[in-house]
Enzyme design. Structure first.
Site, mmCIF file in Angstrom:
data_model
loop_
_atom_site.group_PDB
_atom_site.id
_atom_site.type_symbol
_atom_site.label_atom_id
_atom_site.label_comp_id
_atom_site.label_asym_id
_atom_site.label_seq_id
_atom_site.Cartn_x
_atom_site.Cartn_y
_atom_site.Cartn_z
ATOM 1 N N HIS A 36 0.855 -1.187 0.000
ATOM 2 C CA HIS A 36 0.000 0.000 0.000
ATOM 3 C C HIS A 36 0.897 1.245 0.000
ATOM 4 O O HIS A 36 2.058 1.173 0.431
ATOM 5 C CB HIS A 36 -0.869 0.052 1.256
ATOM 6 C CG HIS A 36 -2.030 -0.905 1.263
ATOM 7 N ND1 HIS A 36 -2.290 -1.754 2.313
ATOM 8 C CD2 HIS A 36 -3.018 -1.113 0.360
ATOM 9 C CE1 HIS A 36 -3.387 -2.450 2.060
ATOM 10 N NE2 HIS A 36 -3.850 -2.085 0.873
ATOM 11 N N CYS A 95 -2.509 0.771 9.931
ATOM 12 C CA CYS A 95 -3.534 -0.203 9.491
ATOM 13 C C CYS A 95 -4.525 -0.555 10.596
ATOM 14 O O CYS A 95 -5.650 -0.967 10.325
ATOM 15 C CB CYS A 95 -2.894 -1.504 9.032
ATOM 16 S SG CYS A 95 -1.501 -1.302 7.928
HETATM 17 N N1 GLY Z 1 -2.623 -8.702 5.621
HETATM 18 C C1 GLY Z 1 -3.113 -7.426 5.298
HETATM 19 C C2 GLY Z 1 -3.472 -7.306 3.883
HETATM 20 O O1 GLY Z 1 -2.806 -7.906 3.045
HETATM 21 O O2 GLY Z 1 -4.399 -6.663 3.514
#
Ligand code: GLY
Length: 253
Positions: free
Chosen positions: A161, A248
């Site tokens: 991300h 996150c």
């Molecule tokens: N394990 C977090 C994701 O890949 O979205």
């Protein structure tokens, strides 16, 4: 200033979430303990924390940041680019209704995940990743424009991300590693470069007066203290195993 946070406890199926880390299986009890310390840290940052129960249908559901974009005047629920996480946003949408009068959402064929969205003052950067596509980004851009924000897309090369490799700490200061160190879009900011051996700590998190960083990253800690940031260190080993960082684990607004 942020006032609220939404978090979700890791679920019993946490170990079955998506991971590319090769760091081994997470210890569930340790993950719960690390999560409770994270919640304590958010409270220390003066946030009122809504903690949702675990949801074993979705192994990655503790990573709530991916479910929504939350700002003062609006919230947008996302549309996951990965199948095993599709649906995580549904309960979050219900919870957000208690905080927002209107909710926007990203719809098919658009996909977009919150980890790809970084707000820097009045501008949003949208990472184009394996999870966030052009259509999802364009839908978000239109929504942001209606609320008076500008936005640009950033095609990602290696990171999962956008915020895996770059974080905004406020005061025009960005933490950067890897592909973002010499990125033309971010040269205008004051950059703190995270060294290769500490790359995981690039996903650190400014919350009001504090910066939350993962524990054990001594060089980064020193760099941040030089900038007079107030640092809170948190054990994150079990979340790192599952490709998750500090941002996150919460939605902050
Ligand atoms: N394990 C977090 C994701 O890949 O979205």
């Amino acid at each position: 200033m942020f006032k609220h946070a939404i978090v979700r406890k890791p679920c019993k199926n946490f170990q079955f979430g998506i991971s590319t880390s090769n760091l081994g299986k997470p210890d569930y009890q340790r993950a719960l303990l690390q999560h409770s310390k994270y919640v304590e840290a958010l409270i220390k940052c003066n946030l009122s924390v809504l903690e949702l129960n675990e949801d074993s249908r979705f192994p990655d559901s503790t990573f709530v940041e991916d479910t929504a974009i939350v700002d003062e005047a609006f919230a947008v629920t996302t549309n996951f680019g990965v199948k095993s996480r599709q649906g995580e946003q549904i309960e979050i949408k219900d919870k957000l209704k208690t905080f927002y009068n209107t909710l926007e959402s990203i719809r098919n064929p658009g996909t977009l995940e919150g980890g790809d969205i970084m707000k820097v003052e009045e501008h949003y950067y949208i990472g184009l990743s394996n999870r966030t596509n052009d259509e999802g980004a364009n839908q978000l851009k239109r929504i942001l424009k209606r609320y008076g924000y500008s936005s640009t897309t950033v095609p990602l090369k290696k990171v999962l991300h956008l915020k895996t490799g770059i974080s905004y700490l406020g005061d025009a200061i960005l933490l950067v590693s890897g592909e973002f160190k010499n990125h033309p879009d971010f040269r205008k900011y004051n950059l703190i470069e995270v060294q290769e051996s500490e790359v995981y700590a690039t996903n650190s998190l400014r919350v009001n007066k504090y910066v939350l960083i993962p524990k054990g990253y001594v060089n980064l800690k020193k760099q941040l203290l030089n900038f007079s940031f107030r640092v809170i260190e948190l054990e994150m080993s079990e979340f790192e195993k599952m490709d998750g960082g500090l941002s996150c684990l919460s939605l902050r607004f």
